[in-house]
Design a protein around this motif. Structure first.
Motif, PDB file in Angstrom:
ATOM      1  N   GLY A   1      13.288 -49.715 -61.055  1.00 51.06           N
ATOM      2  CA  GLY A   1      14.074 -49.487 -59.847  1.00 51.06           C
ATOM      3  C   GLY A   1      13.527 -48.408 -58.942  1.00 51.06           C
ATOM      4  N   VAL A   2      12.224 -48.144 -59.048  1.00 53.33           N
ATOM      5  CA  VAL A   2      11.609 -47.177 -58.143  1.00 53.33           C
ATOM      6  C   VAL A   2      11.342 -47.858 -56.801  1.00 53.33           C
ATOM      7  CG1 VAL A   2      10.591 -45.917 -60.055  1.00 53.33           C
ATOM      8  CG2 VAL A   2       9.252 -47.703 -58.924  1.00 53.33           C
ATOM      9  N   LYS A   3      10.895 -47.102 -55.815  1.00 52.75           N
ATOM     10  CA  LYS A   3      10.657 -47.644 -54.479  1.00 52.75           C
ATOM     11  C   LYS A   3       9.279 -48.291 -54.384  1.00 52.75           C
ATOM     12  CE  LYS A   3      13.734 -44.505 -51.978  1.00 52.75           C
ATOM     13  NZ  LYS A   3      13.826 -43.457 -50.912  1.00 52.75           N
ATOM     14  N   ALA A   4       9.163 -49.189 -53.417  1.00 54.64           N
ATOM     15  CA  ALA A   4       7.879 -49.849 -53.163  1.00 54.64           C
ATOM     16  C   ALA A   4       7.660 -49.959 -51.662  1.00 54.64           C
ATOM     17  CB  ALA A   4       7.848 -51.225 -53.800  1.00 54.64           C
ATOM     18  N   GLU A   5       7.876 -48.858 -50.968  1.00 55.46           N
ATOM     19  CA  GLU A   5       7.722 -48.874 -49.515  1.00 55.46           C
ATOM     20  C   GLU A   5       6.260 -48.642 -49.152  1.00 55.46           C
ATOM     21  OE1 GLU A   5      10.575 -46.509 -47.412  1.00 55.46           O
ATOM     22  OE2 GLU A   5      12.176 -47.041 -48.804  1.00 55.46           O
ATOM     23  N   GLY A   6       5.751 -49.485 -48.279  1.00 51.76           N
ATOM     24  CA  GLY A   6       4.355 -49.400 -47.885  1.00 51.76           C
ATOM     25  C   GLY A   6       4.141 -49.906 -46.486  1.00 51.76           C
ATOM     26  N   ASN A   7       3.036 -50.624 -46.290  1.00 57.96           N
ATOM     27  CA  ASN A   7       2.622 -51.040 -44.955  1.00 57.96           C
ATOM     28  C   ASN A   7       3.717 -51.746 -44.171  1.00 57.96           C
ATOM     29  OD1 ASN A   7       1.172 -53.792 -43.634  1.00 57.96           O
ATOM     30  ND2 ASN A   7       0.506 -51.822 -42.827  1.00 57.96           N
ATOM     31  N   ASN A   8       4.416 -52.692 -44.791  1.00 54.39           N
ATOM     32  CA  ASN A   8       5.429 -53.467 -44.069  1.00 54.39           C
ATOM     33  C   ASN A   8       6.572 -52.606 -43.552  1.00 54.39           C
ATOM     34  OD1 ASN A   8       4.105 -55.888 -44.380  1.00 54.39           O
ATOM     35  ND2 ASN A   8       5.224 -56.477 -46.222  1.00 54.39           N
ATOM     36  N   ASP A   9       6.761 -51.435 -44.158  1.00 52.82           N
ATOM     37  CA  ASP A   9       7.879 -50.577 -43.775  1.00 52.82           C
ATOM     38  C   ASP A   9       7.543 -49.639 -42.620  1.00 52.82           C
ATOM     39  OD1 ASP A   9       9.944 -51.161 -46.019  1.00 52.82           O
ATOM     40  OD2 ASP A   9       8.047 -50.869 -47.067  1.00 52.82           O
ATOM     41  N   ALA A  10       6.286 -49.627 -42.199  1.00 49.43           N
ATOM     42  CA  ALA A  10       5.902 -48.746 -41.077  1.00 49.43           C
ATOM     43  C   ALA A  10       4.890 -49.418 -40.159  1.00 49.43           C
ATOM     44  CB  ALA A  10       5.331 -47.437 -41.619  1.00 49.43           C
ATOM     45  N   ALA A  11       4.836 -50.749 -40.208  1.00 50.86           N
ATOM     46  CA  ALA A  11       3.835 -51.488 -39.448  1.00 50.86           C
ATOM     47  C   ALA A  11       4.253 -51.612 -37.989  1.00 50.86           C
ATOM     48  CB  ALA A  11       3.626 -52.874 -40.057  1.00 50.86           C
TER      49      ALA A  11
ATOM     50  N   GLU B   1       4.050 -47.865 -32.753  1.00 52.76           N
ATOM     51  CA  GLU B   1       4.583 -46.503 -32.594  1.00 52.76           C
ATOM     52  C   GLU B   1       4.069 -45.586 -33.696  1.00 52.76           C
ATOM     53  OE1 GLU B   1       6.744 -49.260 -30.244  1.00 52.76           O
ATOM     54  OE2 GLU B   1       6.435 -49.292 -32.427  1.00 52.76           O
ATOM     55  N   VAL B   2       4.063 -46.070 -34.937  1.00 57.36           N
ATOM     56  CA  VAL B   2       3.531 -45.268 -36.036  1.00 57.36           C
ATOM     57  C   VAL B   2       2.026 -45.069 -35.859  1.00 57.36           C
ATOM     58  CG1 VAL B   2       3.104 -45.205 -38.527  1.00 57.36           C
ATOM     59  CG2 VAL B   2       5.345 -45.888 -37.662  1.00 57.36           C
ATOM     60  N   LEU B   3       1.320 -46.118 -35.448  1.00 54.41           N
ATOM     61  CA  LEU B   3      -0.108 -45.982 -35.166  1.00 54.41           C
ATOM     62  C   LEU B   3      -0.363 -44.899 -34.132  1.00 54.41           C
ATOM     63  CD1 LEU B   3      -1.893 -49.455 -34.934  1.00 54.41           C
ATOM     64  CD2 LEU B   3      -2.368 -47.578 -36.495  1.00 54.41           C
ATOM     65  N   ALA B   4       0.435 -44.884 -33.083  1.00 52.11           N
ATOM     66  CA  ALA B   4       0.262 -43.887 -32.021  1.00 52.11           C
ATOM     67  C   ALA B   4       0.492 -42.477 -32.551  1.00 52.11           C
ATOM     68  CB  ALA B   4       1.212 -44.185 -30.860  1.00 52.11           C
ATOM     69  N   GLU B   5       1.500 -42.325 -33.409  1.00 53.78           N
ATOM     70  CA  GLU B   5       1.774 -41.006 -33.980  1.00 53.78           C
ATOM     71  C   GLU B   5       0.620 -40.541 -34.867  1.00 53.78           C
ATOM     72  OE1 GLU B   5       5.050 -38.745 -36.845  1.00 53.78           O
ATOM     73  OE2 GLU B   5       5.543 -40.693 -35.959  1.00 53.78           O
ATOM     74  N   LEU B   6       0.101 -41.434 -35.683  1.00 53.68           N
ATOM     75  CA  LEU B   6      -1.019 -41.079 -36.551  1.00 53.68           C
ATOM     76  C   LEU B   6      -2.267 -40.762 -35.724  1.00 53.68           C
ATOM     77  CD1 LEU B   6      -0.485 -43.792 -39.294  1.00 53.68           C
ATOM     78  CD2 LEU B   6      -0.157 -41.328 -39.588  1.00 53.68           C
ATOM     79  N   ALA B   7      -2.508 -41.545 -34.677  1.00 56.02           N
ATOM     80  CA  ALA B   7      -3.664 -41.297 -33.823  1.00 56.02           C
ATOM     81  C   ALA B   7      -3.555 -39.940 -33.145  1.00 56.02           C
ATOM     82  CB  ALA B   7      -3.790 -42.404 -32.783  1.00 56.02           C
ATOM     83  N   ARG B   8      -2.338 -39.567 -32.752  1.00 58.13           N
ATOM     84  CA  ARG B   8      -2.137 -38.250 -32.142  1.00 58.13           C
ATOM     85  C   ARG B   8      -2.460 -37.141 -33.134  1.00 58.13           C
ATOM     86  NH1 ARG B   8       1.671 -34.633 -32.597  1.00 58.13           N
ATOM     87  NH2 ARG B   8       3.050 -36.056 -33.740  1.00 58.13           N
TER      88      ARG B   8
END
Length: 306
Positions: A246-256, A259-266
């Protein structure tokens, strides 16, 4: 004619080919990007090998790749915020980025900041958004202690930097050859293998708040053994452990998102994080790129440039 990576059946590296294709045209709401750089990812190798044939079957001939950065060549009807000549970072969900030209939804690109190298921009989407989602999933607070497995890999190398920005004490499990890079980025490096539990306990001073697993193996079980709560364990690879514990499995689909790309690029532009690029190959060298990638002991990313 432009070239693109294709494979006609599931299999090993030798099924990858670089072939001539028709130049694609953008439809309504889409843009055509002349690719300058495209990342490579372990998940793409697994898809090519048929590991996910039931969940995400391929349609042959299949393209490959999600990450991309390049220059907008043409725009489709209704596109208003992207123009021909724009330098962009983006992604595609159609297994198509490892090609000279790629059609992308206009909402899936963001401007490339001038000081973000093409290689880093082209390798950012999968690793960057996965790391972003994983760090967010374990809800780090200043003063927390978090461990990251595969800490020098494509996802792990970005995750440790984001975790440091969140104010956490970060422990990174990695090959000794990558320990200096981790130390240089404020991460406490420890080796995996026999005795790792004791090394983790010592590095964490006996208390570990969160765990991000980018490698697999039995790290979820180790995190639980070390007392980390289930809701503060995130794995991007061990889905059997997700079902079992029951642990989490959040990855690419959860931040794809763009807007996230722009934040990381900044953050890259402001030199708050970096995308380590260990090797650059040409599109024609795609087999060599994946041969090295699949050894799983590289620092950061391997990138194809066009």
């Amino acid at each position: 004619m432009p070239k693109a990576v294709r494979f006609n059946q599931y299999g090993g590296i030798d099924v990858l080919q670089v072939v001539e294709v028709e130049k694609p045209e953008p439809g309504p709401g889409q843009v055509l990007v002349r690719v300058k750089a495209a990342g490579t990812n372990p998940g793409e190798a697994a898809i090519r090998q048929g590991v996910f044939a039931e969940q995400w079957p391929a349609t042959f001939p299949s393209g490959q790749g999600s990450d991309l950065a390049g220059i907008v060549e043409a725009v489709g009807d209704g596109v208003q915020d992207v123009a021909v000549g724009d330098e962009v970072i983006g992604f595609t969900h159609k297994r198509a980025s490892q090609a000279e030209f790629v059609v992308v939804e206009a909402g899936d690109v963001t401007p490339r900041p001038r000081n973000v190298p093409w290689e880093a921009a082209g390798a950012l989407f999968v690793a960057g958004t996965t790391a972003y989602a994983a760090v967010r999933a374990v809800a780090l607070k200043p003063g927390d202690t978090v461990a990251v497995s595969g800490a020098a890999g494509g996802v792990g190398s970005i995750a440790v930097q984001l975790a440091k920005r969140a104010g956490a004490k970060v422990i990174g499990l990695a090959s000794p050859s990558h320990h200096q890079w981790l130390s240089d980025h404020g991460v406490i490096p420890i080796a995996y293998g026999e005795g790792v539990e004791e090394r983790l306990r010592e590095a964490a001073d006996g208390h570990l708040d969160a765990f991000i697993d980018t490698f697999g193996a039995d790290y979820v079980e180790l995190a639980l053994k070390l007392g980390v709560q289930r809701e503060r364990i995130d794995t991007i690879i061990n889905f059997a452990a997700v079902e079992k514990h029951g642990v989490k499995a959040e990855g690419n689909n959860d931040a794809a998102s763009a807007e996230v790309l722009a934040e990381l690029a900044r953050l890259i532009e402001q030199k708050e994080i970096e995308v380590p690029v260990t090797r650059i190959y040409s599109l024609a060298e795609v087999q060599e790129a994946y041969r090295e990638l699949e050894q799983r002991h590289i620092l950061g990313k391997i990138v194809l440039v066009l």
